[in-house]
Design a protein around this motif. Structure first.
Motif, mmCIF file in Angstrom:
data_model
loop_
_atom_site.group_PDB
_atom_site.id
_atom_site.type_symbol
_atom_site.label_atom_id
_atom_site.label_comp_id
_atom_site.label_asym_id
_atom_site.label_seq_id
_atom_site.Cartn_x
_atom_site.Cartn_y
_atom_site.Cartn_z
ATOM 1 N N ILE A 1 9.869 6.493 -0.710
ATOM 2 C CA ILE A 1 10.972 6.462 0.259
ATOM 3 C C ILE A 1 11.306 7.867 0.733
ATOM 4 O O ILE A 1 11.503 8.123 1.920
ATOM 5 N N GLN A 2 11.333 8.775 -0.201
ATOM 6 C CA GLN A 2 11.659 10.175 0.111
ATOM 7 C C GLN A 2 10.618 10.785 1.047
ATOM 8 O O GLN A 2 10.948 11.392 2.067
ATOM 9 N N LEU A 3 9.359 10.590 0.724
ATOM 10 C CA LEU A 3 8.284 11.129 1.555
ATOM 11 C C LEU A 3 8.271 10.477 2.931
ATOM 12 O O LEU A 3 8.054 11.125 3.949
ATOM 13 N N LYS A 4 8.530 9.171 2.942
ATOM 14 C CA LYS A 4 8.511 8.433 4.199
ATOM 15 C C LYS A 4 9.615 8.888 5.145
ATOM 16 O O LYS A 4 9.406 9.049 6.334
ATOM 17 N N SER A 5 10.800 9.076 4.606
ATOM 18 C CA SER A 5 11.909 9.468 5.472
ATOM 19 C C SER A 5 11.707 10.880 6.002
ATOM 20 O O SER A 5 12.059 11.180 7.135
ATOM 21 N N ALA A 6 11.095 11.724 5.192
ATOM 22 C CA ALA A 6 10.786 13.076 5.660
ATOM 23 C C ALA A 6 9.776 12.997 6.798
ATOM 24 O O ALA A 6 9.887 13.704 7.798
ATOM 25 N N LEU A 7 8.815 12.116 6.644
ATOM 26 C CA LEU A 7 7.783 11.924 7.661
ATOM 27 C C LEU A 7 8.373 11.358 8.941
ATOM 28 O O LEU A 7 8.029 11.767 10.036
ATOM 29 N N CYS A 8 9.282 10.400 8.814
ATOM 30 C CA CYS A 8 9.924 9.787 9.973
ATOM 31 C C CYS A 8 10.639 10.830 10.810
ATOM 32 O O CYS A 8 10.467 10.883 12.018
ATOM 33 N N LYS A 9 11.443 11.651 10.158
ATOM 34 C CA LYS A 9 12.200 12.688 10.870
ATOM 35 C C LYS A 9 11.259 13.595 11.635
ATOM 36 O O LYS A 9 11.499 13.959 12.769
ATOM 37 N N TRP B 1 0.828 -1.204 0.000
ATOM 38 C CA TRP B 1 0.000 0.000 0.000
ATOM 39 C C TRP B 1 0.863 1.255 0.000
ATOM 40 O O TRP B 1 0.439 2.310 -0.471
ATOM 41 N N GLU B 2 2.056 1.144 0.561
ATOM 42 C CA GLU B 2 2.931 2.317 0.606
ATOM 43 C C GLU B 2 3.198 2.835 -0.795
ATOM 44 O O GLU B 2 3.182 4.029 -1.050
ATOM 45 N N VAL B 3 3.477 1.894 -1.672
ATOM 46 C CA VAL B 3 3.791 2.300 -3.031
ATOM 47 C C VAL B 3 2.518 2.558 -3.833
ATOM 48 O O VAL B 3 2.479 3.440 -4.683
ATOM 49 N N LEU B 4 1.487 1.804 -3.516
ATOM 50 C CA LEU B 4 0.244 1.957 -4.273
ATOM 51 C C LEU B 4 -0.481 3.251 -3.931
ATOM 52 O O LEU B 4 -0.932 3.973 -4.811
ATOM 53 N N TYR B 5 -0.578 3.527 -2.634
ATOM 54 C CA TYR B 5 -1.433 4.635 -2.203
ATOM 55 C C TYR B 5 -0.706 5.695 -1.380
ATOM 56 O O TYR B 5 -1.342 6.553 -0.791
ATOM 57 N N PHE B 6 0.597 5.612 -1.294
ATOM 58 C CA PHE B 6 1.369 6.602 -0.524
ATOM 59 C C PHE B 6 0.890 6.698 0.931
ATOM 60 O O PHE B 6 0.648 7.771 1.457
ATOM 61 N N VAL B 7 0.717 5.564 1.563
ATOM 62 C CA VAL B 7 0.336 5.552 2.976
ATOM 63 C C VAL B 7 1.321 4.690 3.761
ATOM 64 O O VAL B 7 1.985 3.822 3.208
#
Ligand SMILES: [Zn+2]
Length: 95
Positions: A76-84, A21-27
């Motif tokens: 990956i880029q969006l996720k790492s920004a979110l993690c930080k 779903w991460e790749v499919l729907y950006f969640v």
């Protein structure tokens, strides 16, 4: 010099959230809840359908342009920004 080879382990954990779903729907999953990694909105129930509906309603026009490897990189880029950012808010995150 010793080189450490990092092996990717596929978790056998039973999870409701599906990584695809991460790749499919950006969640992504946060505390058994889905969070949109684009606008960071929490999407209550852990069902793929909700993630998909959110994505199709809110972001499809812009993000459908991404595909394949470019899309994965974007996730990956969006996720790492979110993690930080999330560490800042003291959420428990599995980054
Ligand atoms: Zn969103």
């Amino acid at each position: 010099m010793s080189s450490v080879s990092r092996k990717r382990k596929l978790a056998n954990e039973k999870r409701v959230f599906q990584v695809k779903w991460e790749v499919l729907y950006f969640v992504t999953e946060v505390n058994y809840t889905i969070q949109c990694i684009i606008c960071q909105q929490m999407i209550s129930v852990t069902k793929g359908y909700n993630g998909r509906r959110h994505y199709e309603t809110m972001h499809r026009k812009k993000y459908d342009a991404y595909a394949g490897k470019i899309k994965e990189d974007k996730v990956i880029q969006l996720k790492s920004a979110l993690c930080k950012q999330t560490i800042f808010f003291n959420f428990f995150y599995q980054c």
